[in-house]
Scaffold this motif. Structure first.
Motif, PDB file in Angstrom:
ATOM      1  N   LEU A  75      18.302   1.754  -6.502  1.00  0.00           N
ATOM      2  CA  LEU A  75      19.112   1.999  -5.317  1.00  0.00           C
ATOM      3  C   LEU A  75      19.233   3.494  -5.054  1.00  0.00           C
ATOM      4  N   HIS A  76      19.181   3.864  -3.769  1.00  0.00           N
ATOM      5  CA  HIS A  76      19.297   5.267  -3.357  1.00  0.00           C
ATOM      6  C   HIS A  76      20.432   5.387  -2.341  1.00  0.00           C
ATOM      7  N   LEU A  77      21.344   6.315  -2.571  1.00  0.00           N
ATOM      8  CA  LEU A  77      22.387   6.585  -1.582  1.00  0.00           C
ATOM      9  C   LEU A  77      21.818   7.550  -0.552  1.00  0.00           C
ATOM     10  N   LEU A  78      21.708   7.094   0.686  1.00  0.00           N
ATOM     11  CA  LEU A  78      21.151   7.927   1.747  1.00  0.00           C
ATOM     12  C   LEU A  78      22.219   8.871   2.288  1.00  0.00           C
ATOM     13  N   SER A  79      21.788   9.893   3.001  1.00  0.00           N
ATOM     14  CA  SER A  79      22.698  10.957   3.427  1.00  0.00           C
ATOM     15  C   SER A  79      23.794  10.465   4.360  1.00  0.00           C
ATOM     16  N   ASN A  80      23.568   9.334   5.042  1.00  0.00           N
ATOM     17  CA  ASN A  80      24.574   8.800   5.956  1.00  0.00           C
ATOM     18  C   ASN A  80      25.389   7.663   5.349  1.00  0.00           C
ATOM     19  N   GLY A  81      25.280   7.451   4.046  1.00  0.00           N
ATOM     20  CA  GLY A  81      26.090   6.443   3.384  1.00  0.00           C
ATOM     21  C   GLY A  81      25.446   5.087   3.246  1.00  0.00           C
ATOM     22  N   LEU A  82      24.284   4.884   3.868  1.00  0.00           N
ATOM     23  CA  LEU A  82      23.566   3.623   3.693  1.00  0.00           C
ATOM     24  C   LEU A  82      22.948   3.555   2.297  1.00  0.00           C
ATOM     25  N   ILE A  83      22.658   2.340   1.850  1.00  0.00           N
ATOM     26  CA  ILE A  83      21.992   2.133   0.566  1.00  0.00           C
ATOM     27  C   ILE A  83      20.517   1.843   0.824  1.00  0.00           C
ATOM     28  N   GLY A  84      19.649   2.705   0.318  1.00  0.00           N
ATOM     29  CA  GLY A  84      18.221   2.449   0.357  1.00  0.00           C
ATOM     30  C   GLY A  84      17.827   1.643  -0.867  1.00  0.00           C
ATOM     31  N   VAL A  85      17.250   0.482  -0.657  1.00  0.00           N
ATOM     32  CA  VAL A  85      16.918  -0.433  -1.756  1.00  0.00           C
ATOM     33  C   VAL A  85      15.407  -0.456  -1.968  1.00  0.00           C
ATOM     34  N   LEU A  86      14.993  -0.101  -3.171  1.00  0.00           N
ATOM     35  CA  LEU A  86      13.615  -0.326  -3.621  1.00  0.00           C
ATOM     36  C   LEU A  86      13.625  -1.620  -4.412  1.00  0.00           C
ATOM     37  N   GLY A  87      12.775  -2.561  -4.035  1.00  0.00           N
ATOM     38  CA  GLY A  87      12.774  -3.840  -4.723  1.00  0.00           C
ATOM     39  C   GLY A  87      11.396  -4.465  -4.752  1.00  0.00           C
ATOM     40  N   HIS A  88      11.383  -5.779  -4.947  1.00  0.00           N
ATOM     41  CA  HIS A  88      10.120  -6.514  -4.953  1.00  0.00           C
ATOM     42  C   HIS A  88      10.332  -7.848  -4.256  1.00  0.00           C
ATOM     43  N   ILE A  89       9.259  -8.350  -3.671  1.00  0.00           N
ATOM     44  CA  ILE A  89       9.211  -9.701  -3.127  1.00  0.00           C
ATOM     45  C   ILE A  89       8.012 -10.381  -3.768  1.00  0.00           C
ATOM     46  N   ALA A  90       8.145 -11.673  -4.065  1.00  0.00           N
ATOM     47  CA  ALA A  90       7.106 -12.328  -4.856  1.00  0.00           C
ATOM     48  C   ALA A  90       6.901 -13.762  -4.399  1.00  0.00           C
ATOM     49  N   CYS A  91       5.719 -14.287  -4.742  1.00  0.00           N
ATOM     50  CA  CYS A  91       5.387 -15.666  -4.395  1.00  0.00           C
ATOM     51  C   CYS A  91       4.318 -16.172  -5.359  1.00  0.00           C
ATOM     52  N   PHE A  92       4.138 -17.488  -5.364  1.00  0.00           N
ATOM     53  CA  PHE A  92       3.018 -18.120  -6.053  1.00  0.00           C
ATOM     54  C   PHE A  92       1.950 -18.477  -5.028  1.00  0.00           C
ATOM     55  N   ASP A  93       0.682 -18.470  -5.449  1.00  0.00           N
ATOM     56  CA  ASP A  93      -0.347 -19.036  -4.589  1.00  0.00           C
ATOM     57  C   ASP A  93      -0.627 -20.477  -5.015  1.00  0.00           C
ATOM     58  N   GLU A  94      -1.589 -21.112  -4.359  1.00  0.00           N
ATOM     59  CA  GLU A  94      -1.843 -22.531  -4.611  1.00  0.00           C
ATOM     60  C   GLU A  94      -2.377 -22.784  -6.018  1.00  0.00           C
ATOM     61  N   LYS A  95      -2.872 -21.739  -6.691  1.00  0.00           N
ATOM     62  CA  LYS A  95      -3.376 -21.891  -8.057  1.00  0.00           C
ATOM     63  C   LYS A  95      -2.326 -21.550  -9.108  1.00  0.00           C
ATOM     64  N   GLY A  96      -1.131 -21.189  -8.666  1.00  0.00           N
ATOM     65  CA  GLY A  96      -0.069 -20.845  -9.599  1.00  0.00           C
ATOM     66  C   GLY A  96      -0.065 -19.391 -10.024  1.00  0.00           C
ATOM     67  N   ASN A  97      -0.923 -18.566  -9.414  1.00  0.00           N
ATOM     68  CA  ASN A  97      -0.911 -17.138  -9.715  1.00  0.00           C
ATOM     69  C   ASN A  97       0.285 -16.465  -9.050  1.00  0.00           C
ATOM     70  N   ARG A  98       0.822 -15.451  -9.722  1.00  0.00           N
ATOM     71  CA  ARG A  98       1.969 -14.728  -9.186  1.00  0.00           C
ATOM     72  C   ARG A  98       1.499 -13.528  -8.372  1.00  0.00           C
TER      73      ARG A  98
END
Length: 323
Positions: free
Chosen positions: A210-233
């Protein structure tokens, strides 16, 4: 600042959007030594401790998930364990600084209490003036990873969580605000309100830094994830911005994919396309360095256009409330 309500975008949609965005550049493998033949991955961004830059990294054999977290320092372009630094039996380390104090954490694994042969996990938090002074002060709920803290402009603390199951499905992001670290409890983490509309039911995600931005907002570094039809991540580093007063948030944006990094090893075939966001160092020149775990086997960094600058150009938010 008014942030528009967002609707869940799938990984496939986000990948298409990234094709038309500025591309990451200058990928670089980080070289770690001094831990035998074990891999170092899912690192933190570098942070200063006692006057030198330190990286926390997950260290484990290729054929195991029995992990330790070491603190590494740079010596002649290579990262080696810092002499005398503690080693923690954790996975996926992270840090922040609140009121000048180092807050460090990671994922603790344990034998599942009810499912024989299965592993449980929880997020554990430590605090201290420096790495050498870290003492445990909080644990998250069993089964919850990706709990992160940030000090806000009014002195309160923002908490991002990742409930699963009935409340969060495969994993969604929650938010709650507390007056101080003294109020950071297991119960508080359970009460965080889910940010609805970020992930489809088949996909999941979490906050990494998490990053506190100069105007008080929270900048979020994260991840999004899914499986494919073969079960790979498939794990993709992403960002969004959250208003801690209104709980409005921006759309998720991908900032890189595995193909932007250098080729390398993978822990297992189903983990080839995994980039786990470790940390973001904003450099002040319009760019930022993303530090990441790659394919659960190594660590790299890459340079991107700073994804939070455009939000800092907006009007300031009112951060006088605490809750």
């Amino acid at each position: 600042m008014k942030l528009k309500k967002t609707h869940a975008k799938t990984c496939a949609v986000l990948l298409k959007e990234l094709e038309n965005a500025p591309q990451p550049f200058n990928p670089e493998k980080l070289i770690f030594k001094g831990v035998g033949d074990r891999d170092v991955y899912n690192i933190s961004a570098p942070f200063e401790d006692k006057g030198e830059l330190v990286i926390a990294g997950r260290v484990e054999p290729r054929d195991s998930e029995h992990s330790e977290v070491y603190f590494f320092v740079n010596r002649n372009g290579e990262w080696i364990p810092r002499e005398g630094a503690p080693v923690f039996p954790l996975q996926d380390p992270f840090f922040t600084k609140i009121d000048g104090e180092l807050i460090f954490g990671g994922v603790q694994t344990f034998q599942h209490p009810t499912i024989e042969g299965s592993t449980g996990w929880r997020t554990v938090f430590y605090r201290g003036a420096s790495i050498d002074d870290l003492k445990e002060f909080a644990k998250g709920p069993d089964g919850m990873k990706d709990v992160r803290l940030i000090g806000l402009k009014d002195g309160s603390i923002g908490v991002l969580t990742r409930p699963q199951g009935e409340k969060g499905g495969r994993g969604k992001i929650g938010f709650i605000r507390i007056p101080s670290l003294d109020h950071f409890t297991h119960e508080v983490m359970d009460k965080a309100q889910v940010l609805e509309g970020q992930f489809s039911d088949e996909e999941w995600g979490g906050a990494n830094e998490l990053h506190l931005l100069s105007n008080g907002l929270i900048g979020v570094l994260g991840h999004i994830a899914c499986f494919d039809e073969k079960g790979n991540r498939h794990y993709y580093p992403m960002v969004f911005v959250l208003n801690p007063d209104t709980m409005e948030f921006s759309d998720i944006e991908l900032i890189a994919t595995r193909s932007h990094f250098l080729e390398g090893a993978s822990k297992r075939p189903d983990l080839v396309d995994v980039v786990f966001s470790g940390g973001l160092v904003r450099k002040g020149d319009g760019t930022a360095d993303l530090y990441a775990g790659i394919s659960d086997a190594e660590a790299q960094k890459i340079t991107i256009i700073d994804p939070f600058i455009k939000y800092e150009k907006e009007e300031c938010v009112d951060t006088e409330k605490s809750g």
